[in-house]
Design a protein around this motif. Structure first.
Motif, PDB file in Angstrom:
ATOM      1  N   GLY A 186      11.831  -8.774   5.683  1.00 53.22           N
ATOM      2  CA  GLY A 186      11.394  -9.248   4.362  1.00 53.22           C
ATOM      3  C   GLY A 186      10.732  -8.151   3.545  1.00 53.22           C
ATOM      4  N   ALA A 187      10.541  -6.977   4.128  1.00 54.28           N
ATOM      5  CA  ALA A 187       9.920  -5.859   3.425  1.00 54.28           C
ATOM      6  C   ALA A 187      10.980  -5.125   2.595  1.00 54.28           C
ATOM      7  CB  ALA A 187       9.280  -4.909   4.433  1.00 54.28           C
ATOM      8  N   GLY A 243       0.833  -1.197   0.000  1.00 55.71           N
ATOM      9  CA  GLY A 243       0.000   0.000   0.000  1.00 55.71           C
ATOM     10  C   GLY A 243       0.864   1.241   0.000  1.00 55.71           C
ATOM     11  N   TYR A 244       0.214   2.401   0.056  1.00 56.59           N
ATOM     12  CA  TYR A 244       0.958   3.654   0.064  1.00 56.59           C
ATOM     13  C   TYR A 244       1.121   4.156   1.488  1.00 56.59           C
ATOM     14  CZ  TYR A 244       2.116   8.575  -0.492  1.00 56.59           C
ATOM     15  OH  TYR A 244       2.739   9.786  -0.406  1.00 56.59           O
ATOM     16  N   PRO A 288       7.470   2.185   1.638  1.00 58.75           N
ATOM     17  CA  PRO A 288       7.829   0.824   2.071  1.00 58.75           C
ATOM     18  C   PRO A 288       6.685  -0.158   1.822  1.00 58.75           C
ATOM     19  CG  PRO A 288       7.704   2.346   3.953  1.00 58.75           C
ATOM     20  CD  PRO A 288       7.290   3.123   2.754  1.00 58.75           C
ATOM     21  N   VAL A 289       7.012  -1.339   1.336  1.00 57.48           N
ATOM     22  CA  VAL A 289       5.991  -2.377   1.094  1.00 57.48           C
ATOM     23  C   VAL A 289       6.406  -3.667   1.785  1.00 57.48           C
ATOM     24  CG1 VAL A 289       5.163  -1.422  -1.092  1.00 57.48           C
ATOM     25  CG2 VAL A 289       7.045  -3.074  -1.120  1.00 57.48           C
ATOM     26  N   GLY A 290       5.406  -4.437   2.175  1.00 58.44           N
ATOM     27  CA  GLY A 290       5.657  -5.659   2.943  1.00 58.44           C
ATOM     28  C   GLY A 290       6.143  -6.799   2.071  1.00 58.44           C
ATOM     29  N   PRO A 291       6.554  -7.891   2.689  1.00 60.13           N
ATOM     30  CA  PRO A 291       6.971  -9.068   1.935  1.00 60.13           C
ATOM     31  C   PRO A 291       5.778  -9.633   1.166  1.00 60.13           C
ATOM     32  CG  PRO A 291       6.911  -9.554   4.294  1.00 60.13           C
ATOM     33  CD  PRO A 291       6.588  -8.109   4.140  1.00 60.13           C
ATOM     34  N   TYR A 292       6.012 -10.103  -0.060  1.00 51.77           N
ATOM     35  CA  TYR A 292       4.917 -10.627  -0.877  1.00 51.77           C
ATOM     36  C   TYR A 292       4.399 -11.940  -0.295  1.00 51.77           C
ATOM     37  CZ  TYR A 292       2.248 -11.608  -5.062  1.00 51.77           C
ATOM     38  OH  TYR A 292       1.233 -11.869  -5.933  1.00 51.77           O
ATOM     39  N   PHE A 293       5.335 -12.790   0.137  1.00 51.74           N
ATOM     40  CA  PHE A 293       4.936 -14.085   0.707  1.00 51.74           C
ATOM     41  C   PHE A 293       5.016 -14.012   2.225  1.00 51.74           C
ATOM     42  CE2 PHE A 293       6.691 -15.198  -3.490  1.00 51.74           C
ATOM     43  CZ  PHE A 293       5.562 -15.776  -4.032  1.00 51.74           C
ATOM     44  N   LYS A 294       3.869 -13.753   2.859  1.00 52.22           N
ATOM     45  CA  LYS A 294       3.890 -13.600   4.315  1.00 52.22           C
ATOM     46  C   LYS A 294       4.076 -14.933   5.008  1.00 52.22           C
ATOM     47  CE  LYS A 294       1.955  -9.071   4.704  1.00 52.22           C
ATOM     48  NZ  LYS A 294       1.390  -8.810   3.369  1.00 52.22           N
ATOM     49  N   GLY A 295       3.457 -15.979   4.432  1.00 50.33           N
ATOM     50  CA  GLY A 295       3.600 -17.300   5.048  1.00 50.33           C
ATOM     51  C   GLY A 295       4.610 -18.168   4.317  1.00 50.33           C
ATOM     52  N   GLY A 296       5.592 -17.547   3.654  1.00 50.12           N
ATOM     53  CA  GLY A 296       6.580 -18.313   2.874  1.00 50.12           C
ATOM     54  C   GLY A 296       6.134 -18.466   1.431  1.00 50.12           C
ATOM     55  N   ALA A 310       3.251   7.229 -18.126  1.00 48.60           N
ATOM     56  CA  ALA A 310       4.055   6.013 -18.063  1.00 48.60           C
ATOM     57  C   ALA A 310       4.603   5.865 -16.661  1.00 48.60           C
ATOM     58  CB  ALA A 310       5.216   6.084 -19.052  1.00 48.60           C
ATOM     59  N   PHE A 311       4.848   4.617 -16.268  1.00 49.92           N
ATOM     60  CA  PHE A 311       5.421   4.432 -14.942  1.00 49.92           C
ATOM     61  C   PHE A 311       6.426   3.289 -14.964  1.00 49.92           C
ATOM     62  CE2 PHE A 311       1.833   1.601 -15.097  1.00 49.92           C
ATOM     63  CZ  PHE A 311       2.125   0.545 -14.273  1.00 49.92           C
ATOM     64  N   GLU A 312       7.121   3.138 -13.855  1.00 49.85           N
ATOM     65  CA  GLU A 312       8.048   2.030 -13.664  1.00 49.85           C
ATOM     66  C   GLU A 312       7.857   1.537 -12.238  1.00 49.85           C
ATOM     67  OE1 GLU A 312      10.100   0.067 -15.191  1.00 49.85           O
ATOM     68  OE2 GLU A 312       9.551   0.877 -17.135  1.00 49.85           O
ATOM     69  N   GLY A 313       8.515   0.448 -11.876  1.00 55.24           N
ATOM     70  CA  GLY A 313       8.420  -0.079 -10.519  1.00 55.24           C
ATOM     71  C   GLY A 313       9.670  -0.866 -10.201  1.00 55.24           C
ATOM     72  N   GLN A 314      10.340  -0.489  -9.131  1.00 55.17           N
ATOM     73  CA  GLN A 314      11.546  -1.200  -8.689  1.00 55.17           C
ATOM     74  C   GLN A 314      11.485  -1.341  -7.171  1.00 55.17           C
ATOM     75  OE1 GLN A 314      11.868   1.778 -11.449  1.00 55.17           O
ATOM     76  NE2 GLN A 314      13.788   2.153 -10.401  1.00 55.17           N
ATOM     77  N   LYS A 315      12.502  -2.001  -6.609  1.00 52.91           N
ATOM     78  CA  LYS A 315      12.593  -2.096  -5.154  1.00 52.91           C
ATOM     79  C   LYS A 315      14.023  -1.842  -4.711  1.00 52.91           C
ATOM     80  CE  LYS A 315       8.930  -5.377  -3.913  1.00 52.91           C
ATOM     81  NZ  LYS A 315       8.686  -6.806  -3.589  1.00 52.91           N
TER      82      LYS A 315
END
Ligand SMILES: *Cc1c(COP(=O)(O)O)cnc(C)c1O
Length: 339
Positions: free
Chosen positions: A119-120, A12-13, A151-159, A55-60
């Motif tokens: 993991g975030a 989320g934002y 900041p964004v959380g881990p995609y796989f919360k339960g692994g 246009a947009f992009e997305g990285q981490k």
């Protein structure tokens, strides 16, 4: 940031301290500006609002076990944005400007880069919009390029886990010779209905076939598709797929592991033959696929019999993550350390 619960962040934002901006006027890019405002003030006739010049992009950015912050294949994101710019007639953001602004916005918001253990990660969102006023359909003469982070959380919360997908034929996200290869907001607007149908039916995401013949695999929602069989990594070739940097990286890692790589049309029926399959993109790296349902044809392609990710997907996922976190050597020169 003692009051952020890093391991429970969602995608989320969340406001951060600063964003960086650069304006294109009179045929050239200006100086980089730092802003603490979350809003932009633009003309009501701006082309981004009416004619989708956007246009947009997305990285981490990742906080690594050695304490450093790393970003992944940043020049490739710059190159992809340049390709999008050519696609919808916007001025190209030079690679040096893109990289400098990315580094700057990360450093300015360093306190929002989540700790390694959580993991975030810090999500980076570059945005380019036509701001010049037009009423007729023409490209704008002025543009704003900005980058914010959150900041964004881990995609796989339960692994690392699998998901189910559903083939949707009633809506296409992009036409065969349309804007599918460009990262523009319009493709996402076009995907919202299919995405809602899939979610309402209990699926993780919608699955697209090619728009012309509805015979070949295109994309899995807003991610690329790959299948694995006979020690081969197979990914669709199409004129309406967004060229994923994650997919390109996984192809390289598959080659490094001694696998073969095929980029070709994949007929829907071939889904029945894959030993493993996944969706790939920056958000999850790999989101392994358990099952793909074709409701209209009363077919169900079960890829993972036990609902667990396959061993090759897991190996590729771990390898890519370890490179991103500076745990394994960066033999392909993909990493930039922020210092
Ligand atoms: C951004 C995006 C992807 C993934 O690209 P990555 O560079 O791997 O993050 C895939 N498909 C679509 C439609 C996208 O917009």
């Amino acid at each position: 940031m003692e009051n952020i619960d890093w391991s429970h962040l969602s995608f989320g934002y969340m406001p951060t301290d600063y964003n960086v901006r650069c304006y294109y006027r009179d045929g050239k890019w200006g100086e980089i500006e730092v802003s603490s405002s979350e809003t932009i003030n633009i003309h009501m006739a701006a082309t981004c609002l009416h004619y989708g010049q956007e246009a947009f992009e997305g990285q981490k950015a990742f906080r690594c076990p050695d304490g450093k912050i790393r970003i992944f294949r940043i020049e490739d994101n710059a190159a992809r944005l340049q390709s999008t710019c050519r696609g919808i007639l916007m001025p190209e953001v030079p690679t040096e400007l893109f990289v400098e602004m990315t580094k700057k916005v990360i450093k300015l918001n360093e306190r929002f880069v989540p700790p390694y253990e959580s993991g975030a990660a810090l999500y980076i969102r570059p945005l380019l919009i036509g701001t010049g006023a037009q009423v007729g359909v023409h490209p704008a003469d002025e543009y704003l390029f900005l980058i914010f982070v959150t900041p964004v959380g881990p995609y796989f919360k339960g692994g690392f886990a699998t998901n189910d997908y559903v083939i949707i034929r009633e809506f296409d996200r992009a036409a065969p010779l349309g804007t599918g290869t460009y990262k523009v907001g319009g493709n996402y607007a076009a995907s919202l209905r299919a995405n809602k149908i899939a979610h309402d039916a209990g699926y993780s995401c919608e699955f697209y076939l090619d728009a012309k013949e509805k015979k070949y695999i295109d994309e899995c929602g807003a991610a690329n598709f790959f299948g694995i069989k006979n020690n081969t990594y197979i990914t669709p070739k199409s004129t309406s797929i967004l060229p994923s940097i994650t997919n390109r990286s996984l192809q390289q890692l598959a080659l490094d592991l001694g696998m073969k790589v095929e980029c070709r049309q994949i007929p829907e029926e071939e889904l029945a033959t894959f030993e493993e399959a996944g969706a790939c993109g920056t958000a999850a790296v790999i989101s392994p696929i358990a099952r793909i349902d074709d409701m209209e044809n009363h077919k169900s392609y079960v890829i993972s019999k036990d609902g667990k990710p396959g061993p090759i997907s897991e190996k590729l996922y771990t390898k890519l993550r370890n490179i991103q976190y500076g745990i394994e050597p960066d033999t392909h020169n993909w990493i930039t350390v922020i210092d």
